[in-house]
Design a protein around this motif. Structure first.
Motif, PDB file in Angstrom:
ATOM      1  N   TRP A  34       0.829  -1.208   0.000  1.00 28.55           N
ATOM      2  CA  TRP A  34       0.000   0.000   0.000  1.00 28.55           C
ATOM      3  C   TRP A  34       0.867   1.264   0.000  1.00 28.55           C
ATOM      4  N   ILE A  35       1.927   1.244   0.787  1.00 24.09           N
ATOM      5  CA  ILE A  35       2.835   2.402   0.834  1.00 24.09           C
ATOM      6  C   ILE A  35       3.474   2.626  -0.530  1.00 24.09           C
ATOM      7  N   VAL A  36       3.933   1.561  -1.160  1.00 23.35           N
ATOM      8  CA  VAL A  36       4.553   1.675  -2.484  1.00 23.35           C
ATOM      9  C   VAL A  36       3.538   2.187  -3.496  1.00 23.35           C
ATOM     10  N   ALA A  37       2.311   1.674  -3.452  1.00 32.54           N
ATOM     11  CA  ALA A  37       1.275   2.133  -4.383  1.00 32.54           C
ATOM     12  C   ALA A  37       0.989   3.615  -4.179  1.00 32.54           C
ATOM     13  N   GLY A  38       0.892   4.042  -2.924  1.00 34.42           N
ATOM     14  CA  GLY A  38       0.645   5.453  -2.640  1.00 34.42           C
ATOM     15  C   GLY A  38       1.789   6.340  -3.073  1.00 34.42           C
ATOM     16  N   LEU A  39       3.017   5.887  -2.831  1.00 29.84           N
ATOM     17  CA  LEU A  39       4.192   6.660  -3.238  1.00 29.84           C
ATOM     18  C   LEU A  39       4.261   6.801  -4.755  1.00 29.84           C
ATOM     19  N   LEU A  40       4.067   5.696  -5.459  1.00 36.19           N
ATOM     20  CA  LEU A  40       4.092   5.763  -6.926  1.00 36.19           C
ATOM     21  C   LEU A  40       2.968   6.638  -7.460  1.00 36.19           C
ATOM     22  N   ALA A  41       1.788   6.539  -6.866  1.00 38.80           N
ATOM     23  CA  ALA A  41       0.671   7.378  -7.303  1.00 38.80           C
ATOM     24  C   ALA A  41       0.994   8.862  -7.089  1.00 38.80           C
ATOM     25  N   ALA A  42       1.603   9.187  -5.959  1.00 36.88           N
ATOM     26  CA  ALA A  42       1.972  10.580  -5.689  1.00 36.88           C
ATOM     27  C   ALA A  42       3.018  11.075  -6.685  1.00 36.88           C
ATOM     28  N   VAL A  43       4.015  10.246  -6.963  1.00 34.30           N
ATOM     29  CA  VAL A  43       5.058  10.620  -7.929  1.00 34.30           C
ATOM     30  C   VAL A  43       4.437  10.858  -9.304  1.00 34.30           C
ATOM     31  N   LEU A  44       3.536   9.982  -9.696  1.00 35.93           N
ATOM     32  CA  LEU A  44       2.900  10.126 -11.008  1.00 35.93           C
ATOM     33  C   LEU A  44       2.033  11.381 -11.066  1.00 35.93           C
ATOM     34  N   LEU A  45       1.324  11.674  -9.993  1.00 34.50           N
ATOM     35  CA  LEU A  45       0.497  12.882  -9.986  1.00 34.50           C
ATOM     36  C   LEU A  45       1.343  14.145 -10.040  1.00 34.50           C
ATOM     37  N   VAL A  46       2.430  14.168  -9.306  1.00 37.58           N
ATOM     38  CA  VAL A  46       3.314  15.341  -9.334  1.00 37.58           C
ATOM     39  C   VAL A  46       3.900  15.528 -10.736  1.00 37.58           C
ATOM     40  N   SER A  47       4.233  14.431 -11.372  1.00 37.69           N
ATOM     41  CA  SER A  47       4.874  14.544 -12.686  1.00 37.69           C
ATOM     42  C   SER A  47       3.904  14.963 -13.783  1.00 37.69           C
ATOM     43  N   THR A  48       2.613  14.994 -13.501  1.00 39.32           N
ATOM     44  CA  THR A  48       1.664  15.468 -14.513  1.00 39.32           C
ATOM     45  C   THR A  48       1.734  16.976 -14.702  1.00 39.32           C
ATOM     46  N   SER A  49       2.550  17.652 -13.924  1.00 37.11           N
ATOM     47  CA  SER A  49       2.689  19.099 -14.086  1.00 37.11           C
ATOM     48  C   SER A  49       3.141  19.459 -15.492  1.00 37.11           C
ATOM     49  N   GLY A 101       1.303  12.755 -19.671  1.00 37.86           N
ATOM     50  CA  GLY A 101       0.658  13.191 -18.427  1.00 37.86           C
ATOM     51  C   GLY A 101      -0.693  12.532 -18.216  1.00 37.86           C
ATOM     52  N   THR A 102      -1.445  12.348 -19.278  1.00 34.20           N
ATOM     53  CA  THR A 102      -2.738  11.673 -19.175  1.00 34.20           C
ATOM     54  C   THR A 102      -2.550  10.227 -18.743  1.00 34.20           C
ATOM     55  N   LEU A 103      -1.571   9.558 -19.332  1.00 34.95           N
ATOM     56  CA  LEU A 103      -1.272   8.174 -18.925  1.00 34.95           C
ATOM     57  C   LEU A 103      -0.873   8.125 -17.450  1.00 34.95           C
ATOM     58  N   GLU A 104      -0.128   9.117 -17.006  1.00 37.23           N
ATOM     59  CA  GLU A 104       0.297   9.149 -15.608  1.00 37.23           C
ATOM     60  C   GLU A 104      -0.888   9.364 -14.658  1.00 37.23           C
ATOM     61  N   ILE A 105      -1.847  10.171 -15.063  1.00 36.38           N
ATOM     62  CA  ILE A 105      -3.046  10.364 -14.238  1.00 36.38           C
ATOM     63  C   ILE A 105      -3.818   9.056 -14.125  1.00 36.38           C
ATOM     64  N   PHE A 106      -4.009   8.385 -15.271  1.00 34.67           N
ATOM     65  CA  PHE A 106      -4.704   7.098 -15.247  1.00 34.67           C
ATOM     66  C   PHE A 106      -3.947   6.079 -14.400  1.00 34.67           C
ATOM     67  N   ALA A 107      -2.628   6.085 -14.503  1.00 36.98           N
ATOM     68  CA  ALA A 107      -1.806   5.147 -13.735  1.00 36.98           C
ATOM     69  C   ALA A 107      -1.933   5.425 -12.241  1.00 36.98           C
ATOM     70  N   ALA A 108      -1.893   6.696 -11.846  1.00 34.31           N
ATOM     71  CA  ALA A 108      -2.023   7.041 -10.430  1.00 34.31           C
ATOM     72  C   ALA A 108      -3.369   6.557  -9.891  1.00 34.31           C
ATOM     73  N   ALA A 109      -4.416   6.763 -10.663  1.00 37.21           N
ATOM     74  CA  ALA A 109      -5.736   6.294 -10.242  1.00 37.21           C
ATOM     75  C   ALA A 109      -5.787   4.771 -10.199  1.00 37.21           C
ATOM     76  N   GLY A 110      -5.201   4.121 -11.183  1.00 40.67           N
ATOM     77  CA  GLY A 110      -5.235   2.660 -11.259  1.00 40.67           C
ATOM     78  C   GLY A 110      -4.430   1.958 -10.194  1.00 40.67           C
ATOM     79  N   LEU A 111      -3.472   2.649  -9.614  1.00 42.30           N
ATOM     80  CA  LEU A 111      -2.676   2.040  -8.545  1.00 42.30           C
ATOM     81  C   LEU A 111      -3.398   2.014  -7.210  1.00 42.30           C
TER      82      LEU A 111
END
Length: 127
Positions: free
Chosen positions: A6-21, A52-62
């Motif tokens: 869960w921690i890894v999923a949350g961390l990766l989701a946060a990284v992906l969301l930040v990178s959508t900038s 960035g769109t792929l990263e948003i979907f990935a963050a949600a999917g994680l």
């Protein structure tokens, strides 16, 4: 194991969301942030929006499939896709000769592989 995943999923989701900038900030402004961000100049604004769109979907999917208990098998599938995304990032950095800035991408790649392995293997959401 479940908590670590869960921690890894949350961390990766946060990284992906930040990178959508990259979808909202002009490429030139991002490139001025330093050598690790100059890669954005190699891509068109449309390609950056697609990434960035792929990263948003990935963050949600994680995170969301497991949180909502709707098709939680999508979490490890998304983790595999994130691993492929970061594999592409590593290849891009190697082609650009950015060996000093590749470490973060390799860490994120390893985390995505760990998440996929963990959710497909020892700690799945089903069963």
């Amino acid at each position: 194991m479940n908590v670590a995943l869960w921690i890894v999923a949350g961390l990766l989701a946060a990284v992906l969301l930040v990178s959508t900038s990259k979808m909202f900030v002009p490429r030139e402004r991002i490139a001025r942030a330093g050598a690790a961000a100059e890669w954005v100049l190699d891509f068109s604004p449309g390609a950056l929006r697609a990434i960035g769109t792929l990263e948003i979907f990935a963050a949600a999917g994680l995170v969301l499939p497991a949180l909502l208990d709707i098709a939680p098998v999508l979490v490890p599938v998304t983790a595999v896709c994130v691993a492929l995304l970061f594999t592409g990032a590593v290849v891009m950095r190697l082609r650009r000769g950015e060996r000093t800035t590749i470490a973060a991408d390799l860490v994120y790649l390893a985390l995505a592989v760990f998440l996929a392995w963990g959710r497909f293997g020892p700690a799945p959401f089903t069963g």
